[in-house]
Design a protein around this motif. Structure first.
Motif, PDB file in Angstrom:
ATOM      1  N   GLU A   1       0.816  -1.210   0.000  1.00 19.30           N
ATOM      2  CA  GLU A   1       0.000   0.000   0.000  1.00 19.30           C
ATOM      3  C   GLU A   1       0.848   1.257   0.000  1.00 19.30           C
ATOM      4  OE1 GLU A   1      -3.793  -1.748   2.592  1.00 19.30           O
ATOM      5  OE2 GLU A   1      -2.716   0.068   3.252  1.00 19.30           O
ATOM      6  N   GLU A   2       1.920   1.252   0.780  1.00 18.07           N
ATOM      7  CA  GLU A   2       2.768   2.436   0.893  1.00 18.07           C
ATOM      8  C   GLU A   2       3.391   2.800  -0.453  1.00 18.07           C
ATOM      9  OE1 GLU A   2       2.792   4.084   3.562  1.00 18.07           O
ATOM     10  OE2 GLU A   2       4.494   5.468   3.485  1.00 18.07           O
ATOM     11  N   VAL A   3       3.799   1.783  -1.206  1.00 18.93           N
ATOM     12  CA  VAL A   3       4.388   2.039  -2.525  1.00 18.93           C
ATOM     13  C   VAL A   3       3.345   2.649  -3.459  1.00 18.93           C
ATOM     14  CG1 VAL A   3       5.405   0.946  -4.575  1.00 18.93           C
ATOM     15  CG2 VAL A   3       6.118   0.228  -2.282  1.00 18.93           C
ATOM     16  N   VAL A   4       2.118   2.121  -3.432  1.00 19.60           N
ATOM     17  CA  VAL A   4       1.049   2.661  -4.271  1.00 19.60           C
ATOM     18  C   VAL A   4       0.731   4.089  -3.860  1.00 19.60           C
ATOM     19  CG1 VAL A   4      -1.372   2.384  -4.949  1.00 19.60           C
ATOM     20  CG2 VAL A   4       0.084   0.366  -4.684  1.00 19.60           C
TER      21      VAL A   4
ATOM     22  N   SER B   1      -3.664   8.889  -0.449  1.00 18.38           N
ATOM     23  CA  SER B   1      -3.627   8.423   0.939  1.00 18.38           C
ATOM     24  C   SER B   1      -3.568   6.896   0.991  1.00 18.38           C
ATOM     25  CB  SER B   1      -4.864   8.919   1.683  1.00 18.38           C
ATOM     26  OG  SER B   1      -6.040   8.289   1.176  1.00 18.38           O
ATOM     27  N   ARG B   2      -3.231   6.379   2.200  1.00 19.52           N
ATOM     28  CA  ARG B   2      -3.199   4.934   2.372  1.00 19.52           C
ATOM     29  C   ARG B   2      -4.586   4.337   2.153  1.00 19.52           C
ATOM     30  NH1 ARG B   2       1.122   2.657   5.394  1.00 19.52           N
ATOM     31  NH2 ARG B   2      -0.051   0.709   5.244  1.00 19.52           N
ATOM     32  N   GLU B   3      -5.620   5.042   2.593  1.00 15.83           N
ATOM     33  CA  GLU B   3      -6.986   4.545   2.415  1.00 15.83           C
ATOM     34  C   GLU B   3      -7.334   4.478   0.931  1.00 15.83           C
ATOM     35  OE1 GLU B   3      -9.095   3.195   4.347  1.00 15.83           O
ATOM     36  OE2 GLU B   3     -10.724   3.109   2.890  1.00 15.83           O
ATOM     37  N   GLU B   4      -6.960   5.502   0.188  1.00 15.18           N
ATOM     38  CA  GLU B   4      -7.215   5.499  -1.258  1.00 15.18           C
ATOM     39  C   GLU B   4      -6.410   4.405  -1.952  1.00 15.18           C
ATOM     40  OE1 GLU B   4      -6.161   9.554  -1.891  1.00 15.18           O
ATOM     41  OE2 GLU B   4      -8.241  10.223  -2.100  1.00 15.18           O
ATOM     42  N   ALA B   5      -5.188   4.195  -1.508  1.00 18.38           N
ATOM     43  CA  ALA B   5      -4.367   3.124  -2.082  1.00 18.38           C
ATOM     44  C   ALA B   5      -4.996   1.759  -1.820  1.00 18.38           C
ATOM     45  CB  ALA B   5      -2.950   3.180  -1.499  1.00 18.38           C
ATOM     46  N   ARG B   6      -5.569   1.595  -0.625  1.00 20.96           N
ATOM     47  CA  ARG B   6      -6.221   0.320  -0.278  1.00 20.96           C
ATOM     48  C   ARG B   6      -7.426   0.086  -1.183  1.00 20.96           C
ATOM     49  NH1 ARG B   6      -6.995   1.374   4.767  1.00 20.96           N
ATOM     50  NH2 ARG B   6      -4.866   0.747   5.288  1.00 20.96           N
ATOM     51  N   ARG B   7      -8.182   1.142  -1.468  1.00 27.08           N
ATOM     52  CA  ARG B   7      -9.340   1.007  -2.351  1.00 27.08           C
ATOM     53  C   ARG B   7      -8.903   0.677  -3.781  1.00 27.08           C
ATOM     54  NH1 ARG B   7     -12.667   6.386  -1.447  1.00 27.08           N
ATOM     55  NH2 ARG B   7     -13.894   5.487  -3.144  1.00 27.08           N
ATOM     56  N   VAL B   8      -7.803   1.315  -4.237  1.00 24.94           N
ATOM     57  CA  VAL B   8      -7.284   1.013  -5.570  1.00 24.94           C
ATOM     58  C   VAL B   8      -6.886  -0.458  -5.674  1.00 24.94           C
ATOM     59  CG1 VAL B   8      -5.351   1.434  -7.152  1.00 24.94           C
ATOM     60  CG2 VAL B   8      -6.547   3.364  -6.107  1.00 24.94           C
ATOM     61  N   LYS B   9      -6.292  -0.982  -4.614  1.00 28.49           N
ATOM     62  CA  LYS B   9      -5.810  -2.365  -4.642  1.00 28.49           C
ATOM     63  C   LYS B   9      -6.931  -3.397  -4.553  1.00 28.49           C
ATOM     64  CE  LYS B   9      -2.365  -3.897  -2.490  1.00 28.49           C
ATOM     65  NZ  LYS B   9      -1.350  -4.331  -1.511  1.00 28.49           N
TER      66      LYS B   9
END
Length: 786
Positions: free
Chosen positions: A748-751, A758-766
């Motif tokens: 997540e951090e790399v994304v 944000s980390r939350e947005e990265a989690r949703r993308v993943k």
């Protein structure tokens, strides 16, 4: 716009419809806004305005292209001069004046057009960025953007092609950023040419006599020596070879003038006068000198005695050029859907070829053809110089593949009616049934034939892997026929090969030369023997009689095809062969035999009996399935081992109403799509982040997606079905989104850091899309609402 009674009104209205993809309401709105703009801008009066002489240094009309379209040149390098820059776009007032001048010149171009049916109703726009001011000049960027939008909104379809030459790196970046402001139709008309490719690019569209000398042509202003009607000849010099151009000078007391332009690469160039009298001395007119692509030479010599001018061109750099060309085969700036360019009618069917010189097919190293076989039609035995994958689009029938050295396992014997002896009625190698959705794998050099024993036409799409190591000839597709009269097909394939070799030569001249050469060949051929152009025709009849151990009468029939039936012939009373078993029994038996023989190493077990066919249309066979989105069936060397030898694989896909394929790229193969049914919007993006294709792929059209290019597809309201050929036996795709995607595999951090989210947005993308390969319109709409 012409009046409503003017015969050009329909042509103009059609341009508005085309610009809006034939959406009537949007086209009407565009027309209404254009009429309003013309009234406010006073466009109908603009030709009478005097905007000053400075603009004439920035643009001009000069001659026409090969299709008769006016050539409109923009020279942005003129703005490099600070004083000139200020006069033209140095202030807001001057920028507005520039836009009025731009409209004025477009109105001048319109005066050169003919809006009658079949007339020339568009222009070619050539933009020269040599020595242009660059990205630091915001005025230039702004006025260019406004010009593009103005032409796009109010002069639809009047620019046939935008050719942007001497393109610097900054412009590519600017184009990527601004391309989203332009329509896909506008972007598809843009052709880029780097400084080293300007003559080669322009000569594809413009004849040398109509192209200015500064761009690699032969047209000079105020030229009193040559005129546009004078004939221009072209000469090709092969790698590491020399060619001499001889200009006869049989009479003394005249002056000979010649003009020459080098196109493509560096060559060594020398001129001399060679007298007819062996006792006279040669005269060196030009010492050997290196010339690069785009350089032009004009010289003259007074003839004091009969002789000839000899111009020697040495292509010692062409090897390097070929190497670079190979590296650049897949440097594609724009993709287009392509359709067949040749159509050969036979007695019982049609053969169609896509142009093997197409950039995208050359990139993939393949050639593509399509067969349509009428009921009771027999495709006569032939083989090709490259491995093939054949997809059955429609129909059913039987097919024979002749594996060299393998036994005739199909035998039919019966007792003679005139005695007690038994005789073999026939024996031959295995015959297979085929049906819609089958893929047949055919090695290079292997003879094959097929017969339509159904009640509807059989349609197949054949992909030839011409870059495969099994092809030891060249990249041209070659069909070798054992029977029939393939003269027309061979003639058209030779024409396509010559077009590749001749490059940008004059189309009319090359066609005349091809026709003359084919006529000469045909004349010699008819003198030697009757009309026949298959492999047996070129062999000595006596030798053939001895080889087959038959009399000369039979050989004469083998070498004679007076009826010109082509390569697909009609069988009058159905084809009488030893019938293969039912389709289901045949496929089950082949799979059982394959499992039994996986441990054997004998030639007969591994080569003669290997499966060459697999059906990928059956929904129950799908490897990937989503009941809301669609399904995908794959075929590779794991489930059809012969593909390992061919270096090819295939896939058949179905998308339901407005469903789509997740963005992805192929890791190790090019892929060639053929649309079977429906339509789909396809996007392809290259390494520069440029959309090289963003349009609809329609039924019967072909599109190549190069290796590693990002690709996404979404079906229309009627859904979409396609078959895809890969240039690798075990092609691998990497999804960009979804459950097995590259995005999901990263932390997540790399994304988050990569995309500044944000980390939350990265989690949703993943994790938002749990599907493997599909997305649906309903899920997209739900997320948009949320």
């Amino acid at each position: 716009m012409p009046s409503k009674r003017h015969e050009g009104t329909d042509i103009v209205l059609l341009k508005f419809l085309k610009a809006k993809d034939y959406k009537v309401y949007e086209a009407f709105e565009m027309l209404r806004k254009t009429l309003k703009w013309r009234k406010e801008f006073k466009a109908d009066e603009i030709l009478e305005e005097s905007l000053g002489p400075d603009f004439e240094k920035v643009a001009y009309l000069n001659s026409r292209d090969k299709e008769g379209r006016p050539l409109y040149y923009n020279i942005y390098g003129a703005l490099k001069d600070k004083q000139m820059h200020y006069k033209i776009i140095g202030s807001k007032e001057n920028c507005e004046k520039f836009l009025r001048w731009r409209v004025q010149y477009m109105e001048k171009c319109i005066k050169e057009l003919n809006f009658e049916p079949g007339g020339t109703d568009s222009v070619v726009h050539i933009i020269d960025l040599k020595k242009s001011s660059g990205p630091a000049t915001k005025e230039l960027r702004s006025v260019c953007r406004k010009s593009w939008m103005l032409l796009q909104d109010h002069y639809p379809e009047l620019i046939h092609r935008n050719i942007i030459i001497n393109v610097p790196l900054w412009y590519y970046v600017s184009h990527v950023l601004s391309s989203r402001l332009k329509t896909q139709r506008t972007n598809s008309k843009i052709v880029f040419a780097r400084p080293g490719k300007v003559p080669e690019t322009l000569l594809k569209f413009i004849s040398p006599e109509n192209l200015p000398v500064e761009y690699g042509g032969l047209k000079r202003e105020n030229d009193n020596e040559f005129f546009s009607k004078d004939k221009v000849s072209e000469h090709k010099v092969r790698a590491n070879a020399s060619e001499s151009i001889q200009i006869p000078a049989p009479e003394a007391g005249v002056t000979i003038i010649w003009d020459l332009t080098v196109v493509g690469w560096y060559v060594s160039y020398k001129e001399e006068f060679v007298p007819d009298d062996e006792g006279s001395y040669k005269v060196l007119l030009q010492q050997e000198k290196e010339k690069k692509g785009g350089e032009s030479v004009r010289n003259s010599f007074y003839i004091s005695e009969p002789g000839k001018i000899v111009i020697t061109i040495d292509n010692f750099m062409l090897k390097n050029k070929k190497s670079q060309q190979f590296q650049n085969e897949c440097q594609i700036n724009r993709l287009d859907t392509i359709e067949p360019v040749t159509r050969i009618k036979s007695e019982a069917g049609v053969t169609e070829w896509w142009n093997p010189n197409s950039k995208q097919l050359k990139c993939a190293g393949v050639a593509v053809m399509r067969h349509t076989v009428e009921p009771d039609g027999l495709v006569l035995p032939s083989f090709t110089n490259a491995p093939q994958l054949v997809y059955v689009v429609q129909g059913r029938g039987i097919q024979g593949t002749v594996m060299p050295g393998c036994p005739e396992t199909f035998q039919d014997s019966q007792q003679s009616q005139q005695g007690q002896s038994y005789r073999f009625q026939d024996q031959h190698q295995k015959i297979r049934r085929f049906r819609e959705g089958d893929v047949l794998a055919l090695p290079a050099g292997v003879v094959h034939w097929c017969y339509n024993d159904g009640n509807e036409p059989v349609v197949t799409v054949n992909l030839l892997h011409t870059s495969n190591s099994a092809n030891q000839l060249d990249s041209n597709p070659r069909k070798f026929h054992l029977a029939g009269n393939p003269e027309e097909e061979q003639k058209k394939l030779r024409k396509l090969q010559r077009q590749q070799q001749q490059g940008s030569s004059s189309e009319s001249e090359s066609e005349e030369e091809e026709e003359d050469e084919d006529n000469r060949k045909s004349s010699r051929h008819q003198q030697q023997q009757s009309s026949c152009s298959n492999l047996l025709c070129g062999l000595n009849p006596e030798f053939l009689a001895q080889a087959f151990n038959v009399d000369m009468k039979i050989i004469k029939k083998l070498q004679d095809d007076q009826e010109n039936r082509g390569t697909i012939v009609k069988v009058k009373d159905r084809l009488q062969v030893i019938k293969p078993p039912r389709m289901e029994h045949e496929e089950r038996e082949e799979r059982q035999q394959e499992r039994r023989q996986r441990g054997d190493n004998g030639l007969e077990e591994t080569f003669c009996t290997m499966r060459i066919k697999e059906n990928i249309a059956d929904p129950e066979r799908a490897d990937i399935f989503n009941p809301q989105a669609g399904r995908i069936s794959t075929l590779n060397s794991f489930n059809l081992p012969i593909l390992r030898h061919l270096g090819l694989s295939a896939e058949r896909g179905v998308l339901y109403n407005k469903a789509g394929l997740i963005p992805q790229w192929s890791m190790n193969a090019h892929r060639v799509f053929y649309m079977l049914r429906g339509r789909a919007r396809v996007q392809v993006v290259n390494q520069n982040g440029e959309a090289v294709f963003d349009d609809y792929l329609e039924k019967g059209q072909l599109l190549t997606v190069p290796q590693n290019f990002a690709f996404m597809k979404r079906a229309g309201s009627e859904g979409a079905e396609w078959v895809c050929f890969y240039t690798k036996d075990n092609a691998m795709n990497t999804p960009m989104a979804g459950r097995v995607s590259a995005m999901r595999a990263m932390p997540e951090e790399v994304v988050a850091i990569s995309y500044q989210i944000s980390r939350e947005e990265a989690r949703r993308v993943k994790f938002s899309n749990q599907d493997t390969f599909f997305f649906t319109s309903s899920s997209s709409e739900r997320r948009a609402e949320g």
